[in-house]
Design an enzyme around this catalytic site. Structure first.
Site, PDB file in Angstrom:
ATOM      1  N   ASP A 114       0.856  -1.189   0.000  1.00 22.11           N
ATOM      2  CA  ASP A 114       0.000   0.000   0.000  1.00 22.11           C
ATOM      3  C   ASP A 114       0.890   1.236   0.000  1.00 22.11           C
ATOM      4  OD1 ASP A 114      -2.422   1.288  -0.063  1.00 22.11           O
ATOM      5  OD2 ASP A 114      -2.668   1.325   2.113  1.00 22.11           O
ATOM      6  N   HIS A 121      -3.938  13.874   0.560  1.00 27.13           N
ATOM      7  CA  HIS A 121      -4.255  13.024   1.707  1.00 27.13           C
ATOM      8  C   HIS A 121      -3.214  13.167   2.810  1.00 27.13           C
ATOM      9  CE1 HIS A 121      -5.329   9.655   4.206  1.00 27.13           C
ATOM     10  NE2 HIS A 121      -4.151   9.091   3.997  1.00 27.13           N
ATOM     11  N   ARG A 130      -2.401  15.750  13.826  1.00 27.37           N
ATOM     12  CA  ARG A 130      -1.520  16.576  14.663  1.00 27.37           C
ATOM     13  C   ARG A 130      -2.185  17.865  15.126  1.00 27.37           C
ATOM     14  NH1 ARG A 130       2.234  14.602  10.715  1.00 27.37           N
ATOM     15  NH2 ARG A 130       1.765  16.410   9.396  1.00 27.37           N
ATOM     16  N   ASP A 219      -9.346   0.066   2.019  1.00 25.05           N
ATOM     17  CA  ASP A 219      -8.359  -0.310   3.025  1.00 25.05           C
ATOM     18  C   ASP A 219      -8.857   0.166   4.389  1.00 25.05           C
ATOM     19  OD1 ASP A 219      -5.953  -1.506   3.790  1.00 25.05           O
ATOM     20  OD2 ASP A 219      -4.908   0.403   3.779  1.00 25.05           O
ATOM     21  N   GLN A 226      -4.189   2.671  14.990  1.00 23.78           N
ATOM     22  CA  GLN A 226      -3.123   3.147  14.098  1.00 23.78           C
ATOM     23  C   GLN A 226      -2.287   4.237  14.754  1.00 23.78           C
ATOM     24  OE1 GLN A 226      -4.605   4.769  10.415  1.00 23.78           O
ATOM     25  NE2 GLN A 226      -2.571   5.312   9.653  1.00 23.78           N
TER      26      GLN A 226
END
Length: 402
Positions: A114, A121, A130, A219, A226
């Site tokens: 991937d 993005h 952030r 996906d 994550q």
């Protein structure tokens, strides 16, 4: 799904069976009819095709067919277009309505990489995670960045997606629980046809012959899991629980009329000579969308519309990067674009971008709202090139955690 995706100009390939547990074999599609190629051969309707090709039609994956030389694929496409110009002459044993066919994973895939081809993005998602704007990492303009994903959790369109569990921060502590931040990602993946040998490298300008076709890929992502993994390394369990593939492989032959320039491909550095591609029409003009339907509302809403040509790297670049160190690619390998996004609010290819990292809910019909995906939510990805050539749908519904 509009039947107009599958005109005589398309001739996609997939793996289907007449019953969920029936014999799998190679199929193609014309409008709302599925054609079983093994049955067509037995009816002596493709007499000019060599046995090395027709013997692949009984296989349970497309690997053997995709591994054949491209000239063979051209011959097959021509023969099928000639035959299907009068589809009603086909015996009933050769066809079935789409609704009567079960579709399976089209390929046996050993390797799945991937990439992240969209600067939009990277910037949108980076700011969402952030909570502040930050420049792109300098390596993003040098080569397409990517990571090795898990092929074991590739699933066919229509398969339910079980909400994954993992460790993440919640309420000031770290817990192990079902994700509370389930997301989707709108992607396209190139399927490798002709493979390479160990030590062989492929330049972008010569990579086209190694791509058999394209599929849609969702996906699925657990953003809270994550986030824990991304400091300091990269995604693993936050991504590896499921990736949904569309059932139809749209060949590069069918997409040839829709080639166009990549709008934002970077100027290459001296170190990236293997990424040189002198063909100005190095990508495809494919229009993508994502629709969300909830368990309480049967009317889906469109939550994203984006364009493949807006990616900063092309699918041919992914082949070149995957082989740049001499690593071989194999028939059936998947090389995915990463989230296909733009900078407009309607162009965000995942909820992370759309909700700004959990700060902005999406308004749905009937007063429902969504920050992240809930159990029972159904995501449908679709793509359209034009002139009767589309991808159909890539569908997945969220199931409760085990």
């Amino acid at each position: 799904m509009p039947d107009s995706h599958f005109s005589i100009n398309n001739i996609p390939f997939g793996i289907g069976s007449r019953m969920p547990n029936g014999q799998k074999s190679v199929v193609t599609r014309l409008r709302d009819k599925v054609i079983f190629l093994e049955k067509v051969v037995k009816a002596a309707l493709l007499p000019t095709l060599p046995s090395e090709m027709t013997s692949t039609f009984s296989q349970s994956t497309l690997n053997a067919l995709a591994a054949l030389p491209q000239q063979t694929h051209i011959s097959l496409r021509t023969a099928l277009q000639t035959l299907l110009s009068s589809p009603y002459t086909l015996p009933s044993t050769c066809t079935a309505p789409v609704s009567d066919v079960t579709f399976h994973l089209p390929f046996s895939t050993r390797n799945f990489t991937d990439f992240s081809c969209s600067n939009a993005h990277l910037l949108n998602a980076g700011e969402a995670m952030r909570k502040t704007k930050a420049p792109l990492p300098p390596n993003v303009s040098l080569f397409p960045i990517g990571y090795t994903a898990r092929s074991a959790s590739l699933i066919a369109s229509g398969t339910g997606v079980v909400r994954p569990k993992g460790q993440f921060k919640y309420g000031g502590s770290v817990i192990y629980a079902p994700t509370r931040q389930l997301d989707y990602e709108l992607e396209v993946a190139a399927v490798v046809g002709e493979g390479t040998s160990m030590g062989e490298t492929v330049e972008s300008g010569k990579a086209g012959k190694h791509i058999f076709g394209l599929v849609l890929l969702n996906d699925w992502s657990a953003r809270d899991i994550q986030a824990m993994e991304m400091q300091p390394f990269g995604p693993m369990n936050g991504k590896s629980f499921a990736s949904t593939l569309s059932p139809w492989v749209i060949t590069t032959l069918a997409l040839e009329p829709f080639t166009c320039p990549a709008l934002f491909r970077p100027t290459l550095s001296a170190s990236a000579s293997y990424l040189i591609d002198t063909d100005p029409n190095n990508t495809y003009d494919i229009h993508l969308s994502a629709l969300l339907r909830t368990s309480r509302n049967s009317n889906p809403i469109t939550i994203c519309k984006s364009e493949l040509k807006s990616m900063n790297w092309t699918l041919r670049d992914l082949v070149a990067q995957a082989t740049a160190n001499g690593c071989p690619i194999e028939t059936g390998d998947l090389l995915a674009t990463g989230t296909i996004s733009g900078f407009g609010d309607e162009e965000h290819g995942c909820l992370l971008e759309l909700n700004r990292g959990g700060e902005k809910e999406i308004g749905l019909e009937g007063g429902e709202r969504r920050m992240w995906l809930e159990d029972g939510d159904c995501l449908t990805l679709s793509a359209w090139a034009g002139e009767g050539v589309g991808f159909g749908e890539c569908v997945g519904t969220v199931l409760p955690a085990w």
